[in-house]
Design a protein around this motif. Structure first.
Motif, PDB file in Angstrom:
ATOM      1  N   PRO A   2      -7.468   5.037 -40.339  1.00 25.78           N
ATOM      2  CA  PRO A   2      -6.060   4.646 -40.361  1.00 25.78           C
ATOM      3  C   PRO A   2      -5.467   4.714 -41.760  1.00 25.78           C
ATOM      4  CG  PRO A   2      -7.413   2.702 -40.417  1.00 25.78           C
ATOM      5  CD  PRO A   2      -8.352   3.877 -40.235  1.00 25.78           C
ATOM      6  N   HIS A   3      -4.152   4.790 -41.787  1.00 30.12           N
ATOM      7  CA  HIS A   3      -3.416   4.611 -43.038  1.00 30.12           C
ATOM      8  C   HIS A   3      -2.344   3.572 -42.754  1.00 30.12           C
ATOM      9  CE1 HIS A   3      -0.734   6.320 -46.468  1.00 30.12           C
ATOM     10  NE2 HIS A   3      -1.317   5.195 -46.796  1.00 30.12           N
ATOM     11  N   LEU A   4      -2.479   2.427 -43.373  1.00 30.81           N
ATOM     12  CA  LEU A   4      -1.521   1.336 -43.235  1.00 30.81           C
ATOM     13  C   LEU A   4      -0.641   1.336 -44.467  1.00 30.81           C
ATOM     14  CD1 LEU A   4      -4.008  -1.442 -42.041  1.00 30.81           C
ATOM     15  CD2 LEU A   4      -2.826   0.290 -40.675  1.00 30.81           C
ATOM     16  N   GLN A   5       0.651   1.609 -44.286  1.00 27.49           N
ATOM     17  CA  GLN A   5       1.581   1.734 -45.399  1.00 27.49           C
ATOM     18  C   GLN A   5       2.568   0.564 -45.367  1.00 27.49           C
ATOM     19  OE1 GLN A   5       2.984   6.027 -45.582  1.00 27.49           O
ATOM     20  NE2 GLN A   5       1.992   5.931 -43.578  1.00 27.49           N
ATOM     21  N   GLU A  26      -9.651  -5.231 -43.728  1.00 29.91           N
ATOM     22  CA  GLU A  26     -10.613  -6.019 -42.960  1.00 29.91           C
ATOM     23  C   GLU A  26     -10.001  -6.532 -41.659  1.00 29.91           C
ATOM     24  OE1 GLU A  26     -11.923  -8.927 -45.813  1.00 29.91           O
ATOM     25  OE2 GLU A  26     -13.048  -7.434 -46.952  1.00 29.91           O
ATOM     26  N   LEU A  27      -8.757  -6.962 -41.716  1.00 28.09           N
ATOM     27  CA  LEU A  27      -8.059  -7.422 -40.512  1.00 28.09           C
ATOM     28  C   LEU A  27      -7.937  -6.285 -39.503  1.00 28.09           C
ATOM     29  CD1 LEU A  27      -6.424  -9.673 -39.069  1.00 28.09           C
ATOM     30  CD2 LEU A  27      -4.404  -8.755 -40.221  1.00 28.09           C
ATOM     31  N   TYR A  28      -7.570  -5.104 -39.989  1.00 28.67           N
ATOM     32  CA  TYR A  28      -7.467  -3.937 -39.120  1.00 28.67           C
ATOM     33  C   TYR A  28      -8.818  -3.648 -38.460  1.00 28.67           C
ATOM     34  CZ  TYR A  28      -6.797   0.740 -37.375  1.00 28.67           C
ATOM     35  OH  TYR A  28      -6.741   1.823 -36.540  1.00 28.67           O
ATOM     36  N   ALA A  29      -9.872  -3.616 -39.250  1.00 25.44           N
ATOM     37  CA  ALA A  29     -11.198  -3.299 -38.724  1.00 25.44           C
ATOM     38  C   ALA A  29     -11.609  -4.300 -37.647  1.00 25.44           C
ATOM     39  CB  ALA A  29     -12.214  -3.272 -39.862  1.00 25.44           C
ATOM     40  N   GLU A  30     -11.338  -5.560 -37.897  1.00 20.59           N
ATOM     41  CA  GLU A  30     -11.701  -6.612 -36.938  1.00 20.59           C
ATOM     42  C   GLU A  30     -10.915  -6.472 -35.635  1.00 20.59           C
ATOM     43  OE1 GLU A  30     -10.303 -11.139 -36.689  1.00 20.59           O
ATOM     44  OE2 GLU A  30     -11.536 -10.723 -38.454  1.00 20.59           O
ATOM     45  N   ARG A  31      -9.625  -6.295 -35.722  1.00 19.79           N
ATOM     46  CA  ARG A  31      -8.773  -6.270 -34.524  1.00 19.79           C
ATOM     47  C   ARG A  31      -8.840  -4.954 -33.760  1.00 19.79           C
ATOM     48  NH1 ARG A  31      -6.346 -11.438 -33.730  1.00 19.79           N
ATOM     49  NH2 ARG A  31      -6.601 -12.396 -35.755  1.00 19.79           N
ATOM     50  N   TYR A  38     -13.244   3.908 -43.848  1.00 18.89           N
ATOM     51  CA  TYR A  38     -12.281   5.002 -43.772  1.00 18.89           C
ATOM     52  C   TYR A  38     -10.835   4.521 -43.760  1.00 18.89           C
ATOM     53  CZ  TYR A  38     -16.555   7.406 -42.624  1.00 18.89           C
ATOM     54  OH  TYR A  38     -17.825   7.886 -42.658  1.00 18.89           O
ATOM     55  N   ALA A  39     -10.618   3.240 -43.877  1.00 15.41           N
ATOM     56  CA  ALA A  39      -9.262   2.693 -43.844  1.00 15.41           C
ATOM     57  C   ALA A  39      -8.569   2.899 -45.188  1.00 15.41           C
ATOM     58  CB  ALA A  39      -9.300   1.209 -43.502  1.00 15.41           C
ATOM     59  N   ALA A  40      -7.335   3.355 -45.132  1.00 13.12           N
ATOM     60  CA  ALA A  40      -6.499   3.467 -46.325  1.00 13.12           C
ATOM     61  C   ALA A  40      -5.331   2.491 -46.172  1.00 13.12           C
ATOM     62  CB  ALA A  40      -5.974   4.893 -46.475  1.00 13.12           C
ATOM     63  N   VAL A  41      -5.082   1.714 -47.212  1.00 11.67           N
ATOM     64  CA  VAL A  41      -3.974   0.761 -47.195  1.00 11.67           C
ATOM     65  C   VAL A  41      -3.148   0.991 -48.449  1.00 11.67           C
ATOM     66  CG1 VAL A  41      -3.293  -1.668 -47.123  1.00 11.67           C
ATOM     67  CG2 VAL A  41      -5.379  -0.925 -45.931  1.00 11.67           C
ATOM     68  N   THR A  59      11.550  -8.759 -47.255  1.00  9.41           N
ATOM     69  CA  THR A  59      11.358  -7.944 -46.056  1.00  9.41           C
ATOM     70  C   THR A  59      10.131  -7.053 -46.243  1.00  9.41           C
ATOM     71  OG1 THR A  59      13.754  -7.911 -45.721  1.00  9.41           O
ATOM     72  CG2 THR A  59      12.483  -6.293 -44.498  1.00  9.41           C
ATOM     73  N   VAL A  60       9.374  -6.858 -45.155  1.00  5.14           N
ATOM     74  CA  VAL A  60       8.190  -5.995 -45.167  1.00  5.14           C
ATOM     75  C   VAL A  60       8.188  -5.139 -43.908  1.00  5.14           C
ATOM     76  CG1 VAL A  60       5.661  -5.930 -45.069  1.00  5.14           C
ATOM     77  CG2 VAL A  60       6.802  -7.593 -46.537  1.00  5.14           C
ATOM     78  N   VAL A  61       7.885  -3.840 -44.095  1.00  2.00           N
ATOM     79  CA  VAL A  61       7.707  -2.924 -42.972  1.00  2.00           C
ATOM     80  C   VAL A  61       6.325  -2.295 -43.095  1.00  2.00           C
ATOM     81  CG1 VAL A  61       8.527  -0.809 -41.852  1.00  2.00           C
ATOM     82  CG2 VAL A  61      10.179  -2.450 -42.788  1.00  2.00           C
ATOM     83  N   LEU A  62       5.582  -2.300 -41.993  1.00  2.00           N
ATOM     84  CA  LEU A  62       4.283  -1.636 -41.932  1.00  2.00           C
ATOM     85  C   LEU A  62       4.413  -0.397 -41.071  1.00  2.00           C
ATOM     86  CD1 LEU A  62       1.220  -1.121 -42.009  1.00  2.00           C
ATOM     87  CD2 LEU A  62       0.983  -2.851 -40.198  1.00  2.00           C
ATOM     88  N   GLN A  63       4.078   0.759 -41.627  1.00  2.00           N
ATOM     89  CA  GLN A  63       3.932   2.007 -40.875  1.00  2.00           C
ATOM     90  C   GLN A  63       2.441   2.223 -40.732  1.00  2.00           C
ATOM     91  OE1 GLN A  63       6.025   4.318 -39.310  1.00  2.00           O
ATOM     92  NE2 GLN A  63       4.068   5.146 -38.660  1.00  2.00           N
ATOM     93  N   ALA A  64       1.933   2.108 -39.510  1.00  2.00           N
ATOM     94  CA  ALA A  64       0.499   2.196 -39.253  1.00  2.00           C
ATOM     95  C   ALA A  64       0.181   3.516 -38.559  1.00  2.00           C
ATOM     96  CB  ALA A  64       0.046   1.022 -38.397  1.00  2.00           C
ATOM     97  N   ASP A  65      -0.424   4.431 -39.298  1.00  2.00           N
ATOM     98  CA  ASP A  65      -0.905   5.690 -38.729  1.00  2.00           C
ATOM     99  C   ASP A  65      -2.326   5.442 -38.250  1.00  2.00           C
ATOM    100  OD1 ASP A  65       1.185   7.752 -39.192  1.00  2.00           O
ATOM    101  OD2 ASP A  65       0.953   7.049 -41.252  1.00  2.00           O
ATOM    102  N   ILE A  66      -2.526   5.525 -36.932  1.00  2.00           N
ATOM    103  CA  ILE A  66      -3.825   5.209 -36.347  1.00  2.00           C
ATOM    104  C   ILE A  66      -4.244   6.292 -35.367  1.00  2.00           C
ATOM    105  CG2 ILE A  66      -3.412   2.733 -36.617  1.00  2.00           C
ATOM    106  CD1 ILE A  66      -2.934   2.637 -33.555  1.00  2.00           C
ATOM    107  N   ARG A  67      -5.532   6.282 -35.027  1.00  2.00           N
ATOM    108  CA  ARG A  67      -6.009   7.188 -33.989  1.00  2.00           C
ATOM    109  C   ARG A  67      -5.496   6.717 -32.639  1.00  2.00           C
ATOM    110  NH1 ARG A  67     -12.312   7.477 -34.314  1.00  2.00           N
ATOM    111  NH2 ARG A  67     -12.010   5.317 -34.862  1.00  2.00           N
ATOM    112  N   ALA A  68      -5.128   7.648 -31.794  1.00  2.00           N
ATOM    113  CA  ALA A  68      -4.674   7.341 -30.442  1.00  2.00           C
ATOM    114  C   ALA A  68      -5.829   6.768 -29.627  1.00  2.00           C
ATOM    115  CB  ALA A  68      -4.145   8.609 -29.786  1.00  2.00           C
TER     116      ALA A  68
END
Length: 123
Positions: A2-5, A26-31, A38-41, A59-68
């Motif tokens: 993933p790439h969490l932006q 770590e939160l991404y991996a757990e959930r 391989y996680a990029a943040v 204000t915060v926006v997360l664009q999460a590019d993840i595997r389908a």
């Protein structure tokens, strides 16, 4: 892979950004039943974010590019966990946050040493 932006419209120190990035990987991996290897943040400060319902606070926006392949429930669980983590760490109201998922086939996500696989629920 993933790439969490994260886009933030306020300043954070380099140390805060690094700690937050590690925590969110770590939160991404757990959930999402993944590995942090391989996680990029990315944590970026931007001059302005317009989010219609947002108040005049941070204000915060997360664009999460993840595997389908992950269920809507799993993605929703991650989104709510991220919103809680951002609110706790930076004091950003829930109404001033947005999470957007973009899904990619595994083979569209590559590192120097591998091409990603498709994702499926563990058995």
């Amino acid at each position: 892979m993933p790439h969490l932006q994260f886009d933030l419209d306020f300043e954070v120190t380099e140390r805060e950004a690094n700690q937050f990035a590690t925590e969110l990987a770590e939160l991404y991996a757990e959930r999402m039943d993944a590995d942090t290897d391989y996680a990029a943040v990315t944590v970026r400060e931007v001059k302005a974010i317009h989010l219609g319902r947002a108040t005049d606070e941070k204000t915060v926006v997360l664009q999460a590019d993840i595997r389908a392949g992950r269920s809507a429930d799993r993605k929703r669980e991650l989104a709510l966990a991220v919103i809680d983590a951002v609110a706790e760490r930076f004091g950003v109201p829930e109404s001033n946050q947005k999470v957007v998922f973009t899904e990619h086939e595994g083979r569209q996500m590559m590192g120097y040493d591998r091409v990603g696989d498709d994702w499926s629920e563990p058995s």
